[in-house]
Design a protein around this motif. Structure first.
Motif, PDB file in Angstrom:
ATOM      1  N   SER A 178       0.840  -1.199   0.000  1.00  0.00           N
ATOM      2  CA  SER A 178       0.000   0.000   0.000  1.00  0.00           C
ATOM      3  C   SER A 178       0.872   1.244   0.000  1.00  0.00           C
ATOM      4  O   SER A 178       1.876   1.309   0.717  1.00  0.00           O
ATOM      5  N   ASP A 179       0.474   2.209  -0.800  1.00  0.00           N
ATOM      6  CA  ASP A 179       1.133   3.513  -0.826  1.00  0.00           C
ATOM      7  C   ASP A 179       0.501   4.365   0.265  1.00  0.00           C
ATOM      8  O   ASP A 179      -0.674   4.747   0.167  1.00  0.00           O
ATOM      9  N   HIS A 180       1.262   4.651   1.310  1.00  0.00           N
ATOM     10  CA  HIS A 180       0.711   5.312   2.489  1.00  0.00           C
ATOM     11  C   HIS A 180       1.833   6.076   3.172  1.00  0.00           C
ATOM     12  O   HIS A 180       3.016   5.805   2.954  1.00  0.00           O
ATOM     13  N   THR A 209       4.380   3.857   4.787  1.00  0.00           N
ATOM     14  CA  THR A 209       5.310   3.116   3.917  1.00  0.00           C
ATOM     15  C   THR A 209       6.124   4.038   3.017  1.00  0.00           C
ATOM     16  O   THR A 209       6.864   3.560   2.156  1.00  0.00           O
ATOM     17  N   ASP A 210       6.019   5.341   3.232  1.00  0.00           N
ATOM     18  CA  ASP A 210       6.741   6.293   2.395  1.00  0.00           C
ATOM     19  C   ASP A 210       8.243   6.044   2.465  1.00  0.00           C
ATOM     20  O   ASP A 210       8.836   6.051   3.551  1.00  0.00           O
TER      21      ASP A 210
END
Length: 217
Positions: free
Chosen positions: A133-135, A138-139
């Motif tokens: 997931s792009d969040h 998780t950047d």
């Protein structure tokens, strides 16, 4: 921006999750993302005034009504909760003689808070972690490999899974997820049995990102 204040709680009841051994690695992984106060005193959960975040490394999740109400109320009213590794073990409890007893069901209030719980695990091994997931959490975190205890977990459908396990012998169990609880935010990350996990650069970045997301204004 003022540095958030975190209560990091664990226990020395079990040698396999000894907080005195793992505390320095947890604190190092969190780094300057938060000002840490570490304790093994569960009574600290009864009054969390002055803290922005609870970081949970407890194996035995047996809490008194005051401790449970303090924790749940803190998060429900806008506080932040970061569960690490054994925090998802809501079934195993101390047997009073240094060993483990098992509950038939996970502690229901904590299961509701976390959005999932530990089932079992095979032996420690090296396995992959895939970011799914792009969040904000998780950047800047890429897929990575880690030597740790791979947790098999059960999760609710309404959590947002951020990372999954890439293990040759297991299904792709979630490794990290987030959810909201009342006005508060919750993040769980299953890695953390070994010092090597907390020393992994990608995992450290994930945890520091998680602190930032959890204690947002």
């Amino acid at each position: 921006m003022q540095q958030p204040s975190a209560l990091v709680i664990g226990e020395t009841t079990f040698s396999f999750h000894d907080f005195e051994e793992m505390r320095p690695h947890i604190e190092s992984a969190i780094g300057d993302a938060a000002e840490v106060t570490a304790t093994t005193d569960k009574d600290a959960l009864a009054d969390l005034a002055g803290y922005d975040l609870v970081v949970d490394y407890l194996t035995d999740a047996t809490l008194t009504p005051e401790q449970l109400d303090g924790l749940l109320g803190f998060v429900r009213d806008g506080g932040a909760y970061l569960g690490l590794h054994c925090a998802a073990d809501l079934i195993n409890v101390h047997d009073g003689d240094g060993g483990l007893d098992k509950r038939d069901e996970p502690f229901p209030d904590l299961r509701d808070l976390l959005g999932g719980h530990f089932l079992t695990h095979p032996e420690q091994s090296t396995f992959g972690v895939e970011i799914v997931s792009d969040h904000a959490v998780t950047d800047g975190v890429g897929d990575f490999e880690v030597f740790d205890e791979p947790y098999q977990v059960d999760v609710d459908d309404d959590v947002t899974v951020l990372a999954r396990m890439a293990h040759p012998d297991l299904t792709d169990y979630p490794v990290a997820w987030i959810r909201e609880y009342g006005a508060g935010r919750v993040c769980y990350a299953s890695l953390g049995h070994t010092a090597e996990a907390f020393e992994n650069d990608d995992y450290r970045r994930l945890l520091r990102n998680a602190v930032g997301w959890l204690v947002r204004d």
